[in-house]
Design a protein around this motif. Structure first.
Motif, PDB file in Angstrom:
ATOM      1  N   ASP A   1     -45.659  54.207  20.690  1.00  0.00           N
ATOM      2  CA  ASP A   1     -46.313  54.247  21.996  1.00  0.00           C
ATOM      3  C   ASP A   1     -45.750  53.204  22.941  1.00  0.00           C
ATOM      4  O   ASP A   1     -45.578  53.453  24.137  1.00  0.00           O
ATOM      5  CB  ASP A   1     -47.818  54.054  21.833  1.00  0.00           C
ATOM      6  CG  ASP A   1     -48.459  55.198  21.063  1.00  0.00           C
ATOM      7  OD1 ASP A   1     -47.982  56.335  21.218  1.00  0.00           O
ATOM      8  OD2 ASP A   1     -49.404  54.957  20.304  1.00  0.00           O
ATOM      9  N   GLY A   2     -45.457  52.026  22.422  1.00  0.00           N
ATOM     10  CA  GLY A   2     -44.930  50.956  23.264  1.00  0.00           C
ATOM     11  C   GLY A   2     -43.428  51.012  23.454  1.00  0.00           C
ATOM     12  O   GLY A   2     -42.870  50.219  24.218  1.00  0.00           O
ATOM     13  N   ALA A   3     -42.767  51.963  22.745  1.00  0.00           N
ATOM     14  CA  ALA A   3     -41.307  52.125  22.856  1.00  0.00           C
ATOM     15  C   ALA A   3     -40.590  50.807  22.580  1.00  0.00           C
ATOM     16  O   ALA A   3     -39.665  50.417  23.283  1.00  0.00           O
ATOM     17  CB  ALA A   3     -40.920  52.679  24.223  1.00  0.00           C
ATOM     18  N   GLN A   4     -41.034  50.114  21.522  1.00  0.00           N
ATOM     19  CA  GLN A   4     -40.429  48.847  21.139  1.00  0.00           C
ATOM     20  C   GLN A   4     -40.119  48.861  19.651  1.00  0.00           C
ATOM     21  O   GLN A   4     -40.827  49.484  18.860  1.00  0.00           O
ATOM     22  CB  GLN A   4     -41.364  47.682  21.454  1.00  0.00           C
ATOM     23  CG  GLN A   4     -41.663  47.510  22.934  1.00  0.00           C
ATOM     24  CD  GLN A   4     -42.641  46.378  23.195  1.00  0.00           C
ATOM     25  OE1 GLN A   4     -43.382  45.973  22.306  1.00  0.00           O
ATOM     26  NE2 GLN A   4     -42.641  45.872  24.420  1.00  0.00           N
ATOM     27  N   ALA A   5     -39.060  48.154  19.276  1.00  0.00           N
ATOM     28  CA  ALA A   5     -38.689  48.037  17.875  1.00  0.00           C
ATOM     29  C   ALA A   5     -38.235  46.610  17.604  1.00  0.00           C
ATOM     30  O   ALA A   5     -37.645  45.962  18.477  1.00  0.00           O
ATOM     31  CB  ALA A   5     -37.578  49.024  17.523  1.00  0.00           C
ATOM     32  N   THR A   6     -38.529  46.126  16.401  1.00  0.00           N
ATOM     33  CA  THR A   6     -38.112  44.782  16.009  1.00  0.00           C
ATOM     34  C   THR A   6     -37.594  44.820  14.579  1.00  0.00           C
ATOM     35  O   THR A   6     -37.973  45.690  13.781  1.00  0.00           O
ATOM     36  CB  THR A   6     -39.274  43.770  16.074  1.00  0.00           C
ATOM     37  OG1 THR A   6     -40.307  44.170  15.154  1.00  0.00           O
ATOM     38  CG2 THR A   6     -39.848  43.671  17.477  1.00  0.00           C
ATOM     39  N   ARG A   7     -36.718  43.880  14.269  1.00  0.00           N
ATOM     40  CA  ARG A   7     -36.331  43.661  12.875  1.00  0.00           C
ATOM     41  C   ARG A   7     -36.486  42.187  12.574  1.00  0.00           C
ATOM     42  O   ARG A   7     -35.942  41.344  13.289  1.00  0.00           O
ATOM     43  CB  ARG A   7     -34.907  44.126  12.592  1.00  0.00           C
ATOM     44  CG  ARG A   7     -34.561  43.874  11.124  1.00  0.00           C
ATOM     45  CD  ARG A   7     -33.606  44.840  10.508  1.00  0.00           C
ATOM     46  NE  ARG A   7     -33.686  44.735   9.052  1.00  0.00           N
ATOM     47  CZ  ARG A   7     -32.728  45.137   8.210  1.00  0.00           C
ATOM     48  NH1 ARG A   7     -31.632  45.718   8.694  1.00  0.00           N
ATOM     49  NH2 ARG A   7     -32.887  44.984   6.917  1.00  0.00           N
ATOM     50  N   ALA A   8     -37.240  41.888  11.532  1.00  0.00           N
ATOM     51  CA  ALA A   8     -37.575  40.513  11.179  1.00  0.00           C
ATOM     52  C   ALA A   8     -38.176  39.780  12.367  1.00  0.00           C
ATOM     53  O   ALA A   8     -37.937  38.595  12.566  1.00  0.00           O
ATOM     54  CB  ALA A   8     -36.344  39.785  10.650  1.00  0.00           C
ATOM     55  N   GLY A   9     -38.953  40.512  13.170  1.00  0.00           N
ATOM     56  CA  GLY A   9     -39.617  39.927  14.321  1.00  0.00           C
ATOM     57  C   GLY A   9     -38.762  39.781  15.555  1.00  0.00           C
ATOM     58  O   GLY A   9     -39.255  39.371  16.610  1.00  0.00           O
ATOM     59  N   VAL A  10     -37.481  40.119  15.454  1.00  0.00           N
ATOM     60  CA  VAL A  10     -36.560  39.987  16.597  1.00  0.00           C
ATOM     61  C   VAL A  10     -36.491  41.320  17.338  1.00  0.00           C
ATOM     62  O   VAL A  10     -36.171  42.351  16.728  1.00  0.00           O
ATOM     63  CB  VAL A  10     -35.156  39.575  16.123  1.00  0.00           C
ATOM     64  CG1 VAL A  10     -34.201  39.493  17.317  1.00  0.00           C
ATOM     65  CG2 VAL A  10     -35.212  38.261  15.373  1.00  0.00           C
ATOM     66  N   PRO A  11     -36.797  41.349  18.644  1.00  0.00           N
ATOM     67  CA  PRO A  11     -36.735  42.612  19.396  1.00  0.00           C
ATOM     68  C   PRO A  11     -35.342  43.218  19.382  1.00  0.00           C
ATOM     69  O   PRO A  11     -34.333  42.507  19.452  1.00  0.00           O
ATOM     70  CB  PRO A  11     -37.139  42.183  20.817  1.00  0.00           C
ATOM     71  CG  PRO A  11     -37.902  40.919  20.639  1.00  0.00           C
ATOM     72  CD  PRO A  11     -37.268  40.223  19.471  1.00  0.00           C
ATOM     73  N   LEU A  12     -35.293  44.538  19.276  1.00  0.00           N
ATOM     74  CA  LEU A  12     -34.029  45.272  19.305  1.00  0.00           C
ATOM     75  C   LEU A  12     -33.864  45.920  20.668  1.00  0.00           C
ATOM     76  O   LEU A  12     -34.791  46.554  21.176  1.00  0.00           O
ATOM     77  CB  LEU A  12     -34.020  46.347  18.213  1.00  0.00           C
ATOM     78  CG  LEU A  12     -34.187  45.850  16.776  1.00  0.00           C
ATOM     79  CD1 LEU A  12     -34.368  47.032  15.829  1.00  0.00           C
ATOM     80  CD2 LEU A  12     -32.992  45.008  16.353  1.00  0.00           C
ATOM     81  N   ARG A  13     -32.706  45.774  21.240  1.00  0.00           N
ATOM     82  CA  ARG A  13     -32.419  46.389  22.539  1.00  0.00           C
ATOM     83  C   ARG A  13     -31.775  47.744  22.289  1.00  0.00           C
ATOM     84  O   ARG A  13     -30.583  47.846  21.983  1.00  0.00           O
ATOM     85  CB  ARG A  13     -31.501  45.481  23.361  1.00  0.00           C
ATOM     86  CG  ARG A  13     -32.109  44.114  23.664  1.00  0.00           C
ATOM     87  CD  ARG A  13     -31.209  43.279  24.552  1.00  0.00           C
ATOM     88  NE  ARG A  13     -31.018  43.881  25.857  1.00  0.00           N
ATOM     89  CZ  ARG A  13     -30.266  43.357  26.824  1.00  0.00           C
ATOM     90  NH1 ARG A  13     -29.623  42.207  26.626  1.00  0.00           N
ATOM     91  NH2 ARG A  13     -30.148  43.972  27.992  1.00  0.00           N
TER      92      ARG A  13
END
Length: 246
Positions: free
Chosen positions: A159-171
């Motif tokens: 829903d938020g269109a966001q992704a992270t790996r190990a807490g780091v945002p992915l662009r």
């Protein structure tokens, strides 16, 4: 329609489904596959029967064929939305609907989604993909934090269109995000390049699966850079996203 593998039940999402399909053979196949996947299933063969069954069982999701012998699926959803319109702003009155139809005209898709459909699957379809999309709709409409998709330390908020790996945002570009969402929705299951092309690009590249390989490469550079590899190639088939094996 291709069959469901033996691992479908192990990943059961649960939930109470109403399956509305006028073709008996297709209806029986759908009900059997969905029950095997862990759902409780009620079946209906007409639009009026669908409205009656919905009033009886209060389904968590309706899988709704558009072409029915009496009321079409669009009229059924109009009446369901009217009957279950919440008295407050609460989302509790919303019954998720996934349209199922042999018609693939853009106008039909638009009409169905405008009327409140949550997804639209065109026949012929892959049963495993259909089940994955039902689960995705149920997660998305549940309002529960568990709607977040996770694999190892990779997390995606549809829903938020966001992704992270190990807490780091992915662009991620919009296409990369759709691709990652599809892989994570089907985490642990191999999906073919053709399935990915259909889901992410809707055949916009005329069946040329080379674009899938290109975007998998893009995604790997961002997802698998500096951490355990999550996106794996299944040679001769496609790709699978899974966490590190112990």
């Amino acid at each position: 329609m291709r069959g469901v593998g033996d691992d479908a039940g192990a990943a059961a999402a649960g939930g109470n489904l109403l399956v509305v399909e006028d073709e008996p053979t297709v209806r029986e196949l759908l009900c059997a596959a969905l029950r095997h996947a862990g759902f409780t299933v009620t079946a209906a063969g007409t639009g009026q029967e669908a409205l009656d069954r919905a009033a009886e069982v209060s389904p968590d999701l309706v899988l709704l064929d558009v072409m029915l012998p009496d009321l079409d699926g669009f009229e059924v959803i109009r009446r369901l939305r009217e009957r279950h319109r919440p008295a407050t702003a609460s989302h509790a009155g919303h019954i998720p609907v996934v349209f199922l139809t042999a018609r693939d005209a853009t106008q039909d898709k638009i009409e169905g989604l405008v009327l409140g459909g949550d997804d639209y699957v065109t026949k012929p379809f892959d049963l495993q993909e259909l089940i994955a999309r039902i689960r995705a709709v149920m997660r998305r409409t549940s309002g529960d934090p568990s709607a977040l998709l996770r694999a190892a330390d990779l997390e995606l908020d549809p829903d938020g269109a966001q992704a992270t790996r190990a807490g780091v945002p992915l662009r991620l570009s919009p296409t990369e995000f759709r691709l990652l969402r599809y892989l994570m929705t089907n985490a642990g299951r191999t999906v073919s390049k053709a399935q990915i092309l259909h889901e992410v690009w809707d055949y916009a590249f005329n069946g040329d699966t080379g674009i899938v390989d290109t975007y998998i490469s893009y995604l790997r550079r961002k997802i698998d850079n500096g951490g355990p590899k999550l996106i794996h190639t299944v040679h001769g088939v496609g790709y699978v996203l899974r966490g590190p094996r112990s």
